[in-house]
Design a protein around this motif. Structure first.
Motif, PDB file in Angstrom:
ATOM      1  N   ASP A  82       1.184  -1.407   0.536  1.00 30.00           N
ATOM      2  CA  ASP A  82      -0.012  -0.097   0.253  1.00 30.00           C
ATOM      3  C   ASP A  82       0.732   1.373   0.231  1.00 30.00           C
ATOM      4  N   CYS A  86       0.713   4.394  -2.547  1.00 31.46           N
ATOM      5  CA  CYS A  86       0.495   5.655  -2.565  1.00 31.46           C
ATOM      6  C   CYS A  86       1.869   6.202  -3.200  1.00 31.46           C
ATOM      7  N   VAL A 183      -2.183   8.338   5.140  1.00 29.08           N
ATOM      8  CA  VAL A 183      -1.467   9.362   3.681  1.00 29.08           C
ATOM      9  C   VAL A 183      -0.466  10.071   3.893  1.00 29.08           C
ATOM     10  N   THR A 187       3.754   9.273   2.750  1.00 31.34           N
ATOM     11  CA  THR A 187       3.733  10.325   1.471  1.00 31.34           C
ATOM     12  C   THR A 187       4.670  11.677   1.432  1.00 31.34           C
ATOM     13  N   SER A 284      -5.150   9.566  -2.502  1.00 29.07           N
ATOM     14  CA  SER A 284      -4.065   9.194  -1.834  1.00 29.07           C
ATOM     15  C   SER A 284      -2.988  11.216  -2.052  1.00 29.07           C
TER      16      SER A 284
END
Length: 357
Positions: A82, A86, A183, A187, A284
């Motif tokens: 995941d 992302c 997220v 990220t 995202s």
């Protein structure tokens, strides 16, 4: 002679079963309040040895617990995939493929970097699973009672879609805060490494809105996903028992039934990933960039950009959905919850359609 319109409706119904099975259906059981309820025909039966009544409070609570286990554990298990997915969505120039994404992440953050965001993932998706599976069972019975036994059978796929969409609406409200935190950790390298570090920082910068600004695109992603997940699974199970399994479900062992559950779950997962991926890309980027809006992100990504990371998501969601259904059904088996077989046509409808004497 019954009106021909009823016959035409049943035959033209796009959600009807491929073949009608002429099998006697038992009368619905009494509800907790002593009133007769109208549910899916097959769901009215209760096997001997069940630990509770179908549709009871205990049944709903244990279904919610099964949702916690199935969603919380599986999503946490695929956190590395995941994370790469992302990062491919928000920075495709740096993370060009799944393999490249893994190698870049390990090179920069070490092996431990692949586990970033595991805590908000576990908490958020556990809460989502509680609402998703628990409320699905509630809404399925609620809408079935509104429709009546015959309409429930004729329009059962529409019922699955409506019940799953209703459940996911509430499930996403429970998921949104932890999804935003996850997220942001995954990220934005250097922003925060842990849940305890990230939450107060996000709140100080943007207030409570930071945790809920992604709820609308989350609905856009998760509601179609869940509708496909439940409706496709239910109808795939029905089809497998009709055309693939060489014996009735009642003659299958618990292990054989769980294999059917896993296969149907994987098939449903592939379709889930496809229909929900564009919205997933928007979520995202939205949670990564402060002050961004869903419309702005959609324009920025463009028609091609919203499909970045689709292969990784198909692998992840296919496996995830299969495991979730397997775990959820296993919880039902362990706690001896009622597990109704695929629905059969009500006896009253068979008579109206002239399918029985």
């Amino acid at each position: 002679m019954y009106p021909t319109t009823l016959t035409q409706l049943a035959r033209a119904n796009p959600f009807s079963a491929p073949l009608f099975t002429l099998q006697k259906v038992e009368e619905p059981q009494q509800s907790l309040h002593g009133q007769r309820t109208r549910r899916l025909a097959a769901a009215a039966t209760t096997e001997e040895g069940d630990s509770c009544e179908f549709g009871s409070k205990k049944y709903f609570v244990l279904c919610g617990f099964g949702g916690i286990l199935s969603c919380g554990t599986t999503h946490t298990a695929v956190v590395p995939l995941d994370l790469v997915k992302c990062r491919m969505q928000v920075n495709p120039d740096k993370y060009k493929s799944i393999g490249n994404g893994f190698s870049v992440t390990v090179r920069e953050d070490g092996t431990r970097g692949l586990a970033k965001g595991w805590a908000p993932t576990f908490i958020g998706y556990s809460m989502q699973g509680l609402c998703k599976f628990g409320f699905y069972e509630v809404f399925k019975i609620f809408y079935s009672d509104l429709l009546g036994e015959e309409n429930t059978y004729l329009w059962r796929t529409s019922l699955y879609l409506a019940a799953s969409a209703s459940a996911e609406f509430f499930a996403d409200i429970a998921l949104a805060p932890m999804e935003a935190v996850k997220v942001r950790i995954q990220t934005q390298p250097g922003y925060a490494n842990t849940l305890r570090e990230c939450v107060p920082k996000m709140f100080a910068e943007e207030g409570l809105w930071a945790f809920y600004k992604g709820v609308v695109p989350l609905w856009m992603r998760q509601i179609p996903y869940t509708m496909m997940k439940f409706a496709c699974f239910e109808r795939t199970v029905e089809t497998i028992y009709k055309y693939v399994v060489p014996k009735p479900r009642t003659e299958c062992s618990k292990a054989e039934q769980l294999v059917v559950t896993f296969v149907a779950g994987y098939i449903a997962g592939v379709f889930c990933a496809i229909v929900s991926h564009p919205a997933d890309s928007v979520v995202s980027v939205l949670n990564k960039e402060r002050g961004s809006t869903a419309i702005g992100v959609l324009k920025k990504l463009g028609p091609k950009g919203v499909w970045k990371g689709l292969v990784a998501r198909i692998i992840m969601i296919g496996t995830l959905t299969a495991l979730q259904w397997f775990i959820y059904d296993s919880v039902k088996v362990y706690f001896r919850l009622p597990r109704p077989p695929p629905p059969e046509m009500p006896e009253s409808l068979k008579k109206k359609l002239g399918l029985t004497e």
